[in-house]
Design an enzyme around this catalytic site. Structure first.
Site, PDB file in Angstrom:
ATOM      1  N   ASN A 101       0.614  -7.945  17.603  1.00 11.59           N
ATOM      2  CA  ASN A 101      -0.447  -8.376  17.006  1.00 11.59           C
ATOM      3  C   ASN A 101      -1.552  -8.351  17.951  1.00 11.59           C
ATOM      4  O   ASN A 101      -1.487  -8.795  18.917  1.00 11.59           O
ATOM      5  CB  ASN A 101      -0.016  -9.762  16.595  1.00 11.59           C
ATOM      6  N   CYS A 121      10.188  -5.512 -21.410  1.00 12.06           N
ATOM      7  CA  CYS A 121      11.480  -4.501 -21.517  1.00 12.06           C
ATOM      8  C   CYS A 121      11.851  -4.159 -20.004  1.00 12.06           C
ATOM      9  O   CYS A 121      12.756  -3.303 -19.904  1.00 12.06           O
ATOM     10  CB  CYS A 121      10.882  -3.476 -22.354  1.00 12.06           C
ATOM     11  N   HIS A 181       6.772  -7.492  -1.281  1.00  9.97           N
ATOM     12  CA  HIS A 181       5.753  -8.032  -2.281  1.00  9.97           C
ATOM     13  C   HIS A 181       5.332  -6.961  -3.298  1.00  9.97           C
ATOM     14  O   HIS A 181       4.424  -7.392  -3.846  1.00  9.97           O
ATOM     15  CB  HIS A 181       4.626  -8.412  -1.525  1.00  9.97           C
ATOM     16  N   GLY A 215       1.762  -6.919  12.963  1.00  6.12           N
ATOM     17  CA  GLY A 215       0.771  -7.219  12.391  1.00  6.12           C
ATOM     18  C   GLY A 215       0.731  -8.195  10.914  1.00  6.12           C
ATOM     19  O   GLY A 215       0.154  -7.866   9.955  1.00  6.12           O
ATOM     20  N   ASP A 235       0.702  -1.221   0.052  1.00  6.67           N
ATOM     21  CA  ASP A 235      -0.105  -0.016  -0.044  1.00  6.67           C
ATOM     22  C   ASP A 235       0.845   1.389  -0.031  1.00  6.67           C
ATOM     23  O   ASP A 235       0.323   2.348  -0.210  1.00  6.67           O
ATOM     24  CB  ASP A 235      -0.896   0.036   1.035  1.00  6.67           C
ATOM     25  N   SER A 262       0.254 -12.401   9.854  1.00 12.72           N
ATOM     26  CA  SER A 262       0.086 -13.855  10.364  1.00 12.72           C
ATOM     27  C   SER A 262       1.090 -14.650  10.128  1.00 12.72           C
ATOM     28  O   SER A 262       1.110 -16.112  10.747  1.00 12.72           O
ATOM     29  CB  SER A 262      -1.399 -14.390   9.603  1.00 12.72           C
ATOM     30  N   CYS A 277       6.532  -3.699 -16.960  1.00  9.18           N
ATOM     31  CA  CYS A 277       6.564  -4.741 -18.368  1.00  9.18           C
ATOM     32  C   CYS A 277       7.458  -5.670 -18.053  1.00  9.18           C
ATOM     33  O   CYS A 277       8.868  -5.453 -18.092  1.00  9.18           O
ATOM     34  CB  CYS A 277       6.781  -3.660 -19.271  1.00  9.18           C
TER      35      CYS A 277
HETATM   36  P1  OAD Z   1      -2.783 -11.495   7.110  1.00 11.75           P
HETATM   37  O1  OAD Z   1      -4.000 -10.917   6.755  1.00 11.75           O
HETATM   38  O2  OAD Z   1      -2.573 -12.875   7.027  1.00 11.75           O
HETATM   39  O3  OAD Z   1      -2.606 -11.042   8.576  1.00 11.75           O
HETATM   40  C1  OAD Z   1      -3.067  -9.965   9.415  1.00 11.75           C
HETATM   41  C2  OAD Z   1      -2.385 -10.007  10.625  1.00 11.75           C
HETATM   42  O4  OAD Z   1      -2.563  -8.843  11.378  1.00 11.75           O
HETATM   43  C3  OAD Z   1      -3.099 -11.074  11.630  1.00 11.75           C
HETATM   44  O5  OAD Z   1      -2.293 -11.901  12.072  1.00 11.75           O
HETATM   45  C4  OAD Z   1      -3.943 -10.130  12.426  1.00 11.75           C
HETATM   46  O6  OAD Z   1      -4.065 -10.931  13.833  1.00 11.75           O
HETATM   47  C5  OAD Z   1      -3.010  -8.958  12.720  1.00 11.75           C
HETATM   48  N1  OAD Z   1      -3.796  -7.657  12.721  1.00 11.75           N
HETATM   49  C6  OAD Z   1      -4.981  -7.291  12.465  1.00 11.75           C
HETATM   50  N2  OAD Z   1      -5.224  -6.130  12.886  1.00 11.75           N
HETATM   51  C7  OAD Z   1      -4.221  -5.663  13.576  1.00 11.75           C
HETATM   52  C8  OAD Z   1      -4.165  -4.519  14.207  1.00 11.75           C
HETATM   53  N3  OAD Z   1      -4.754  -3.276  14.323  1.00 11.75           N
HETATM   54  N4  OAD Z   1      -2.770  -4.443  14.874  1.00 11.75           N
HETATM   55  C9  OAD Z   1      -1.954  -5.680  14.854  1.00 11.75           C
HETATM   56  N5  OAD Z   1      -2.309  -6.547  14.385  1.00 11.75           N
HETATM   57  C10 OAD Z   1      -3.554  -6.730  13.755  1.00 11.75           C
HETATM   58  O7  OAD Z   1      -1.599 -10.678   6.559  1.00 11.75           O
HETATM   59  P2  OAD Z   1      -0.334 -10.536   6.228  1.00 11.75           P
HETATM   60  O8  OAD Z   1       0.367 -11.584   7.407  1.00 11.75           O
HETATM   61  O9  OAD Z   1       0.344  -9.208   5.960  1.00 11.75           O
HETATM   62  O10 OAD Z   1       0.894 -11.525   0.037  1.00 11.75           O
HETATM   63  O11 OAD Z   1      -0.184 -11.525   4.715  1.00 11.75           O
HETATM   64  C11 OAD Z   1       0.922 -11.729   4.306  1.00 11.75           C
HETATM   65  C12 OAD Z   1       0.795 -11.857   2.933  1.00 11.75           C
HETATM   66  O12 OAD Z   1      -0.238 -12.884   2.362  1.00 11.75           O
HETATM   67  C13 OAD Z   1       0.249 -10.828   2.151  1.00 11.75           C
HETATM   68  O13 OAD Z   1       1.174  -9.885   1.914  1.00 11.75           O
HETATM   69  C14 OAD Z   1      -0.411 -11.264   0.699  1.00 11.75           C
HETATM   70  C15 OAD Z   1      -1.026 -12.280   1.211  1.00 11.75           C
HETATM   71  O14 OAD Z   1      -1.242 -13.343   0.451  1.00 11.75           O
HETATM   72  C16 OAD Z   1       0.779 -11.501  -1.210  1.00 11.75           C
HETATM   73  O15 OAD Z   1      -0.200 -11.074  -2.029  1.00 11.75           O
HETATM   74  C17 OAD Z   1       1.929 -11.871  -2.093  1.00 11.75           C
END
Ligand code: OAD
Length: 226
Positions: free
Chosen positions: A194, A111, A100, A168, A85, A170, A108
């Site tokens: 978290n 190129c 990511h 934040g 983001d 998982s 592209c």
């Molecule tokens: P997830 O959606 O898997 O996990 C989000 C985590 O944030 C969870 O452990 C929640 O408990 C925690 N959480 C939610 N709200 C919160 C808050 N206010 N403060 C602290 N923690 C909070 O997201 P990611 O782990 O980022 O990849 O996912 C990893 C990757 O999976 C992403 O980058 C994406 C996705 O598929 C790609 O697209 C390649």
């Protein structure tokens, strides 16, 4: 340090795996794979423009800003994020590795041209490079390898750190999720921030259970002695 979707949750950017997560409502294999893009580039661009529009309505929050403050005056500071983001840079962080990719960039594959997509959310056409090839979102999809320089920098940062914050995420998607483990094996202390338990909770030396926008500013205050 490693951040994930949870750090942007309080900005209003949806996470991936919670009850309201993006992957609960959309099938990743239809939208976030090279095959999906080959099959239907228009649909995939629609999905990414929808996500651009979601993010454009949001702002960095106190957790992003606190990390930018924490970086000030710290030579070895490195922020590795799985988020696409761009909120860390908007909040003022300078050394950011976007493992990511970035939602607001097109690339592209023919190129190698990269182009900012800021302000093009309303467009419905597939962007083209200067040579006329179709461009793709500059993000990592399922089944794709991470950009090697970014991964190398992240790995070096993790294995040389003495304190590794994991905020934040998982921690289910590798290789990003291996970084805190590599840091720990190299002797670093690991601190997890978290709202919920994760696979890293048992590995962490300290678990700060709660919202990132509340906890990370407190960490920055303690560290800065303010
Ligand atoms: P997830 O959606 O898997 O996990 C989000 C985590 O944030 C969870 O452990 C929640 O408990 C925690 N959480 C939610 N709200 C919160 C808050 N206010 N403060 C602290 N923690 C909070 O997201 P990611 O782990 O980022 O990849 O996912 C990893 C990757 O999976 C992403 O980058 C994406 C996705 O598929 C790609 O697209 C390649």
């Amino acid at each position: 340090m490693l951040t994930g979707a949870g750090i942007s949750a309080e900005s209003g950017v949806p996470t991936f795996r919670g009850d309201e997560g993006l992957w609960k409502r959309h099938r990743p294999e239809k939208l976030a794979t090279p095959e999906a893009f080959r099959r239907n580039p228009r649909l995939v661009w629609e999905w990414y423009r929808y996500r651009q529009a979601l993010v454009e309505k949001t702002r960095p929050n106190d957790a992003h800003r606190a990390l930018a403050r924490l970086e000030e005056g710290r030579e070895g500071f490195l922020l590795v994020t799985q988020n696409i983001d761009g909120h860390h840079e908007r909040a003022g962080s300078r050394k950011v590795v976007e493992l990511h990719g970035n939602l607001f960039r097109a690339r592209c594959d023919e190129c190698g041209e990269r182009r900012s997509m800021r302000g093009e959310t309303a467009s419905t056409t597939i962007p083209r490079c200067a040579r006329g090839h179709e461009m793709r979102p500059d993000v990592v999809w399922f089944g794709e390898a991470l950009p090697v320089p970014a991964l190398e920098e992240a790995w070096k940062g993790a294995t040389q750190s003495d304190l590794f914050l994991v905020i934040g995420t998982s921690a289910q998607v590798h290789p990003a999720a291996s970084l805190p483990l590599a840091a720990k094996e190299s002797g670093s202390r690991v601190v997890e921030v978290n709202t919920a338990e994760t696979v890293l909770t048992d590995v962490a030396d300290l678990v700060l259970r709660g919202r990132a926008a509340k906890i990370v500013p407190l960490i920055a205050r303690v560290e800065k002695g303010a």
